[in-house]
Design an enzyme around this catalytic site. Structure first.
Site, short mmCIF file in Angstrom:
data_model
loop_
_atom_site.label_atom_id
_atom_site.label_comp_id
_atom_site.label_asym_id
_atom_site.label_seq_id
_atom_site.Cartn_x
_atom_site.Cartn_y
_atom_site.Cartn_z
CB CYS A 2 62.71 46.66 -14.68
SG CYS A 2 63.03 46.50 -16.42
NE ARG A 27 62.91 43.68 -9.61
CZ ARG A 27 62.24 42.58 -9.38
NH1 ARG A 27 62.46 41.89 -8.28
NH2 ARG A 27 61.32 42.17 -10.22
CD1 TRP A 74 69.10 42.79 -16.97
CD2 TRP A 74 67.37 42.02 -18.16
NE1 TRP A 74 69.51 41.65 -17.61
CE2 TRP A 74 68.47 41.16 -18.34
CE3 TRP A 74 66.18 41.74 -18.82
CZ2 TRP A 74 68.41 40.03 -19.14
CZ3 TRP A 74 66.12 40.61 -19.62
CH2 TRP A 74 67.22 39.76 -19.77
CG ASN A 100 59.58 44.20 -13.49
OD1 ASN A 100 60.24 43.69 -14.37
ND2 ASN A 100 59.38 43.63 -12.32
N GLY A 101 58.31 44.11 -16.87
CA GLY A 101 57.56 43.05 -17.53
C GLY A 101 57.64 43.23 -19.03
CD GLU A 483 75.57 27.02 -8.40
OE1 GLU A 483 74.90 26.84 -9.43
OE2 GLU A 483 75.57 28.08 -7.77
CE LYS A 487 76.91 31.11 -8.82
NZ LYS A 487 75.64 30.53 -8.51
CD GLU A 490 76.18 33.46 -11.91
OE1 GLU A 490 75.14 33.99 -12.30
OE2 GLU A 490 76.21 32.62 -10.98
CG HIS A 506 81.73 9.40 -23.40
ND1 HIS A 506 81.86 8.20 -24.07
CD2 HIS A 506 81.57 9.07 -22.09
CE1 HIS A 506 81.75 7.20 -23.22
NE2 HIS A 506 81.58 7.70 -22.01
CE LYS A 605 69.96 36.99 -6.02
NZ LYS A 605 70.99 35.96 -6.14
C1 F6R Z 1 73.06 32.04 -10.87
C2 F6R Z 1 71.75 32.58 -10.67
C3 F6R Z 1 70.67 32.23 -11.63
C4 F6R Z 1 69.39 31.91 -10.85
C5 F6R Z 1 68.23 31.68 -11.81
C6 F6R Z 1 66.96 31.28 -11.08
O1 F6R Z 1 73.94 32.46 -9.89
O2 F6R Z 1 71.52 33.31 -9.76
O3 F6R Z 1 71.04 31.16 -12.43
O4 F6R Z 1 69.62 30.78 -10.07
O5 F6R Z 1 68.00 32.85 -12.53
O6 F6R Z 1 66.59 32.25 -10.17
P1 F6R Z 1 65.58 31.94 -9.00
O7 F6R Z 1 66.22 30.97 -8.09
O8 F6R Z 1 65.33 33.26 -8.35
O9 F6R Z 1 64.35 31.38 -9.63
#
Ligand code: F6R
Length: 610
Positions: A2, A27, A74, A100-101, A483, A487, A490, A506, A605
């Site tokens: 949020c 957020r 969120w 937020n929380g 990674e 990407k 997501e 395996h 994010k």
């Molecule tokens: C993927 C992504 C998430 C963050 C994860 C940790 O693209 O953005 O997997 O990497 O939520 O976030 P931070 O780095 O802000 O702790």
């Protein structure tokens, strides 16, 4: 997660709040709302969906106000809906609250309030707070103290802002576990979850710490702890500019941030390389070098993309420093009572610096006496402030939900930390200088890769309809496989798995047929021949292969469907290059599927809930 924002002053706050919410939408974006208090009336406007929907509604109503708060949600407790959207209100609709929380003891608080006759309309944990504060207001407390008393009963995390029609000259905010920043203006003040919502108006900010509460008027702010102790807060100057938080002509933040990488990785190493000594200089670790060098063990803890960066960091640190290093998901680390001693160094990586699991893991390691280092992007974030010492990655604001430039900057910082430790161990001056030279050449090499954007877009077209993907790599390129897969899944919602290439036989090899695209990261290093064999194995089973290969490779192209070439660099730096085509591939596939790459479904994010 949020986002929260608020304004008090002489201006009409509605456009300020809407603009702020748009900047905080990364957020969370399942519903949004405003709470406005005027001299003659007060009103809450809420909507399901994105802030743009709320904006339309607000325009139709054509209201003005000089005191207001706004929220983009969120969902945690209760589905995305108008009723569950914030602000939440008391029965008389005179008190508005955004949060937020997570209020963990909301059920027991709710029961107590129901006995007193309070009625609840939403499924959220937050509504409890609105009624609890109302309860203390009715006991003739001021808003400030009513909020303070209420928070003393709360277990969980919060960044909250409250306004009340009975005290129209203030916003009360408080923080525990979720970020909250006050923006200081001239005869006006702001509050927000983070500075991106404020920097169009002010660069002077005050960061609240956990357990702190503030009363903000148009001309002043006063801070205390929720236990009523006085505290004096420092005013900080924010360095982020408005250009850093706009798309700069790109269709999406994600593309802008991918394209930003020559600059962002340059910033992450700027002023930190000392060629003559073949070493790095990291001001944030000053005074802690001895303790780091003498660590019995290094543990790296993080989530998501940052965890993948940690995995590359583990390979670097073990190879060059000789210190046993392990990587742990922060969410697992915090709950399995890890064996940590004061001889350990734990590195916490987080772009946002607010990830709840990483922050909790940090607190756990600190309690056990380990040296805790933060590797964060957001300056002044909770993890940065809670760590004993640390290194900022200086990638600049990352707004696209999928992390891109933060990942490469995190890898740069791990290279710098590795150099710093390794030069005091067995790395020679010449080896140190070779790494530095290669680091200095990265910017140009990244530009070469980015120039292939159109080629990668064309390749992406061939894979848009795929339902599954396998990403394979070995050594330093194994975390890149993870990674790349993250990407893709997501932002394109295509199922993708990353594996060490040798593990394929395996199990995952059973999945391979002519419908299964396999992305190999197959650049030239000590694993090359083995990876070529893995490519042959996939080819023999008719899998479709896209390979990321070294610029001068003349073998692999003949065996696979598509190749993307990347320049060669020092093996430990290769992930900084090989990940970029995978970022672009995921981006183009998602765009071609017509998806919102900057705000993928269900994600946010900054993951400030467990
Ligand atoms: C993927 C992504 C998430 C963050 C994860 C940790 O693209 O953005 O997997 O990497 O939520 O976030 P931070 O780095 O802000 O702790």
């Amino acid at each position: 997660m949020c986002g929260i924002v608020g304004y008090i002053g002489a201006k009409n706050c509605v456009p300020i709040l809407i603009e702020g919410l748009k900047r905080l939408e990364y957020r969370g974006y399942d519903s949004a709302g405003l709470g406005l208090i005027n001299s003659d009336h007060c009103e809450v406007i809420k909507n399901k969906g994105k802030v743009a929907e709320l904006e339309k509604l607000v325009h139709q109503k054509n209201i003005q106000s000089s005191l207001g708060i706004g929220h983009t949600r969120w969902a945690t407790h209760g589905e995305p809906s108008v009723i569950n959207a914030h602000p939440h209100v008391n029965k008389e609709k005179t008190l508005f609250l955004i949060h937020n929380g997570i209020i963990e003891n909301y059920l027991s608080l709710k029961k107590g309030l129901e006995v007193e006759g309070y009625q609840f309309v939403s499924e959220t944990d937050t509504e409890v707070l609105a009624h609890l504060i109302d309860h203390y207001l009715k006991l003739k407390n001021s808003l400030f103290h009513a909020v303070r008393y209420a928070l003393n009963e709360v277990e969980g995390t919060y960044g909250i802002a409250v306004i009340y029609n009975g005290e129209k000259d203030k916003i009360v905010v408080a923080k525990k576990g979720s970020p909250l920043v006050i923006g200081i203006g001239e005869n006006e003040n702001y509050i927000a979850s983070d500075v991106t919502a404020l920097i169009a108006y002010t660069k002077q900010v005050v960061y609240l710490e956990d357990g702190e509460i503030a009363e903000i008027t148009a001309n002043s702010f006063k801070t205390k702890t929720i236990l009523d102790e006085d505290i004096i807060k420092e005013i900080n100057q924010v360095e982020v500019g408005i250009d850093d938080i706009t798309k700069g002509g790109y269709p999406h933040f994600m593309l802008k941030e991918i394209m930003d990488q020559p600059g962002s990785i340059f910033n992450s190493m700027r002023g930190r390389l000392v060629f003559d000594e073949g070493i790095s200089k990291l001001g944030g670790l000053q005074g802690f070098e001895e303790r780091i060098l003498n660590s019995r063990r290094i543990i790296i803890s993080a989530c998501g993309t940052s965890w993948h960066a940690g995995l590359v960091g583990e390979y670097m640190l073990e190879q060059y420093t000789g210190i046993p290093t392990e990587v742990d998901y922060a969410s697992e680390f915090r709950y399995r009572n890890p064996i940590i001693t004061k001889d350990d160094t734990v590195i916490f990586i987080s772009q946002s610096g607010e990830t709840a699991d990483t922050l909790a893991a940090l607190k756990e390691a600190k309690k056990k006496g380990a040296l805790c280092l933060g590797v964060c992007n957001v300056v002044g974030s909770s993890i940065a402030r809670e760590s004993h010492a640390g290194v900022y990655i200086h990638a600049g604001p990352e707004i696209g939900v999928a992390s891109t430039k933060a990942f490469t900057a995190q890898l740069v910082v791990f290279s710098l930390i590795t150099l710093l430790i390794a030069r005091s161990k067995s790395l020679s001056l010449q080896q140190g200088q070779e790494i530095i030279c290669e680091m200095q050449n990265l910017t140009k090499k990244i530009e070469t890769i980015l120039k292939q954007n159109e080629i990668i877009e064309k390749i992406a077209e061939q894979y848009v309809d795929s339902k599954n993907f396998l990403y394979l790599g070995r050594g330093y390129n194994f975390p890149v496989a993870l990674e790349g897969a993250l990407k893709l899944k997501e932002i394109s919602y295509i199922h993708a798995e990353g594996y060490p290439a040798a593990e394929m036989k395996h199990g995952p090899i059973a999945l391979i047929d002519d419908n299964m695209p396999v992305v190999f990261i197959a650049t030239k290093d000590y694993t090359y021949d083995k990876v070529v064999s893995n490519i042959q194995e996939v080819r023999a089973r008719k899998g479709r292969i896209l390979a990321i290969i070294s610029e001068d490779d003349d073998q692999i192209e003949k065996m696979v469907d598509h190749v993307i070439r990347v320049p060669q660099t020092h093996s430990m730096l290769m992930p900084i290059l090989t990940v970029i085509p995978l970022q672009l591939l995921a981006y183009h596939i998602a765009v071609k599927k017509g998806l919102n790459v900057d705000q993928p479904r269900n994600l946010a994010k900054s993951v400030t809930v467990e």
